[in-house]
Scaffold this motif. Structure first.
Motif, PDB file in Angstrom:
ATOM      1  N   LYS A   1       0.858  -1.194   0.000  1.00 21.47           N
ATOM      2  CA  LYS A   1       0.000   0.000   0.000  1.00 21.47           C
ATOM      3  C   LYS A   1       0.887   1.236   0.000  1.00 21.47           C
ATOM      4  O   LYS A   1       2.108   1.147   0.161  1.00 21.47           O
ATOM      5  N   SER A   2       0.293   2.389  -0.170  1.00 19.18           N
ATOM      6  CA  SER A   2       1.046   3.635  -0.268  1.00 19.18           C
ATOM      7  C   SER A   2       1.385   4.195   1.111  1.00 19.18           C
ATOM      8  O   SER A   2       0.666   3.976   2.090  1.00 19.18           O
ATOM      9  N   TYR A   3       2.489   4.947   1.167  1.00 15.81           N
ATOM     10  CA  TYR A   3       2.941   5.580   2.403  1.00 15.81           C
ATOM     11  C   TYR A   3       3.415   6.993   2.091  1.00 15.81           C
ATOM     12  O   TYR A   3       3.872   7.283   0.982  1.00 15.81           O
ATOM     13  N   ALA A   4       3.354   7.867   3.094  1.00 15.69           N
ATOM     14  CA  ALA A   4       3.846   9.236   2.943  1.00 15.69           C
ATOM     15  C   ALA A   4       4.413   9.740   4.262  1.00 15.69           C
ATOM     16  O   ALA A   4       3.834   9.494   5.335  1.00 15.69           O
ATOM     17  N   SER A   5       5.559  10.397   4.190  1.00 15.83           N
ATOM     18  CA  SER A   5       6.166  11.116   5.321  1.00 15.83           C
ATOM     19  C   SER A   5       6.268  10.272   6.582  1.00 15.83           C
ATOM     20  O   SER A   5       5.805  10.665   7.660  1.00 15.83           O
TER      21      SER A   5
END
Length: 400
Positions: free
Chosen positions: A392-396
Motif C-alpha cells: 500500500k502507499s505511504y507518505a512522510s
C-alpha cells in the motif's frame, strides 16, 4: 618540487548513523555518489596534484571492508601509492593522524600533507590551496566556505584578516561570529605533528590535574589543534567560491550526487552517459545496466551495475543502487533506491529536494536493500528499512 601526500579520514562503523538505512549494508566511504564510492572523489582529485606521491586512507573499518576499493584504486591511479590504515579504536581526527605519523612521514618524507574529511562534497581546490600555502608558509591552510548567517553556528567558524590569516576559530559557537566556516579540507606543513604532540602533552597535563579528563590518544583536529594554531596566528584560510556541502544524511547524498555529476561535465566527461532525447545530462549509467529505449533518464541520475529499467520508466534526481529493477511505467523522483529492490509497474517513488534546514523532516525517499513495491503504490518522503514488501502507499514516515 616538494613532495606532497594526501590523507583521507573515513571514520568507522560507529559513525554515519544519520546515513542509515543506506549504511546498514554498505560502509559510508563506499556509498555510491554520482556512480563512484564517496571516498573516490577526494582521491581522484588528489591523484591529479603534481608532486603527490601517496594517499593514505585512515579509519577504523575492518581491513576487509576497504580492501576491494583500495585494490581497484591502485589499478585506476597507478602513479601514486594508496593504502588503508586501520585504527585499533576510534582516535579522533588528530589522534589517528598522530598514531600513523611514521607511515605518513616515511620516505619520501612529505613537505606538505593534504587532509580531507570523507563527508565533504566539493571541487577539492588543492592546487589553489597549495598556491596560497606556498606564499604564507604557515603551519596550515584551511578551506573556508561562506554560508548563510543562520546556519553558520552549525560549523566551525573562522575569522580572518584581509591577508587570509586566521585570527580566531571556534567550533560550533553558541552565537554567530562569522559566515566563513570550516570546509573540512586542509593543507598542513609536516610540522603539524609537532603541533599535535603539543596538544597531546597539554591534554596529559590537564588529565593529571583533572580526573574528568582522560589521558589518551583521542584528539580532535578542529578543537584540539586548529583552535590553538589560530590563536598562535599559524593558520591561513583559502575561501572556495565553488560548490560545497556536507554529506551527513541519506537525503544529502542526492544533492551531492547532482553536484558531482555537474562537475564531471568538465573533469570526467567520459563517465557520463551520452545525452539524447531520453537521457538528459548530467547522468551516470553503469555499462552493465539495461535501459529500455522508451525510458526517460535524468537529469541528475546515477544508475548502478546490473540495474534494469523497463519501458516507460521515468527517473530524475535519483540514485539507483546495484541490482535493482524498475518495472514498466514506474517513476523515481528525488529518491535513493537501495540494492536489489523491485519497483512494480506504475509504482511511484517521490520526495522533495533536501531543504537547507531540514528540522528532522523526511524529504528525499530512501529505500534500503531488497525492498519491493507492489504495482501502483506511491511512496512519498519516506525511509523504508531493508527487506520490506510494501503493498500500500505511504507518505512522510519511517516504514519499519
Amino acid at each position: 618540487m616538494a613532495t606532497t601526500k594526501g590523507v583521507i579520514l573515513v571514520g568507522g562503523p560507529s559513525k554515519g548513523t544519520r546515513m542509515r538505512p543506506l549504511t546498514l549494508d554498505c560502509a559510508k566511504p563506499l556509498l555510491p555518489i554520482a556512480g563512484k564510492p564517496m571516498v573516490w572523489h577526494p582521491l581522484a582529485s588528489l591523484a591529479k596534484m603534481p608532486g603527490l606521491t601517496e594517499v593514505l586512507i585512515i579509519g577504523f573499518y575492518e581491513d576487509s571492508v576497504m580492501a576491494g576499493f583500495v585494490k581497484d584504486a591502485k589499478r585506476e591511479f597507478p602513479n601514486i601509492a594508496i593504502s588503508y590504515l586501520r585504527e585499533y579504536r576510534p582516535l579522533g581526527t588528530a589522534g589517528g593522524l598522530y598514531h600513523f605519523r611514521d607511515s605518513i612521514l616515511r620516505p619520501p618524507c612529505p613537505q606538505n600533507i593534504f587532509i580531507c574529511n570523507i563527508d565533504i562534497c566539493c571541487s577539492f581546490p588543492f592546487q589553489e590551496m597549495m598556491d596560497l600555502h606556498s606564499k604564507h608558509r604557515g603551519v596550515g591552510t584551511i578551506m573556508g566556505v561562506n554560508v548563510k548567517r543562520e546556519t553558520a553556528t552549525q560549523y566551525g567558524c573562522i575569522v580572518s584578516d584581509p591577508s587570509s590569516l586566521v585570527v580566531h576559530y571556534v567550533e560550533k559557537p553558541e552565537s554567530w561570529i562569522s559566515n566563513m566556516v570550516n570546509g573540512g579540507v586542509y593543507l598542513f606543513d609536516k610540522s603539524l605533528f609537532d603541533e599535535i604532540k603539543v596538544a597531546m602533552d597539554d591534554k596529559a597535563a590537564r588529565a593529571a590535574e583533572d580526573p574528568l579528563v582522560q589521558s589518551d590518544e583521542m584528539l580532535r583536529l578542529e578543537q584540539d589543534v586548529i583552535v590553538p594554531l589560530a590563536a598562535a596566528r599559524k593558520m591561513h584560510v583559502y575561501e572556495t567560491k565553488d560548490f560545497w556541502r556536507q554529506i551527513k544524511s541519506a537525503a544529502s547524498a542526492v544533492s551531492a550526487s547532482s553536484l558531482y555529476l555537474s562537475r564531471f561535465q568538465k573533469t570526467h566527461p567520459e563517465l557520463l552517459a551520452k545525452p539524447s532525447a531520453t537521457v538528459l545530462a548530467p547522468s551516470y549509467i553503469d555499462p552493465s545496466a539495461t535501459i529500455d529505449p522508451t525510458a526517460k533518464i535524468g537529469p541528475n541520475v546515477a544508475i548502478g551495475p546490473g540495474v534494469r529499467v523497463a519501458a516507460g520508466v521515468r527517473v530524475k534526481d535519483a540514485i539507483i543502487f546495484e541490482g535493482t529493477s524498475l518495472e514498466q511505467h514506474s517513476c523515481v523522483l528525488n529518491s535513493i533506491v537501495g540494492q536489489n529492490c523491485q519497483i512494480g509497474p506504475w509504482a511511484r517513488l517521490d520526495g522533495v529536494p533536501e531543504p537547507e534546514d531540514n528540522k528532522g523532516k523526511i524529504s528525499v525517499t530512501v529505500l534500503a536493500t531488497e525492498v519491493t513495491l507492489a504495482p501502483e503504490t506511491l511512496v512519498r518522503s519516506c525511509i523504508v528499512l531493508p527487506n520490506k514488501t510494501l503493498s500500500k502507499s505511504y507518505a512522510s514516515r519511517v516504514v519499519l
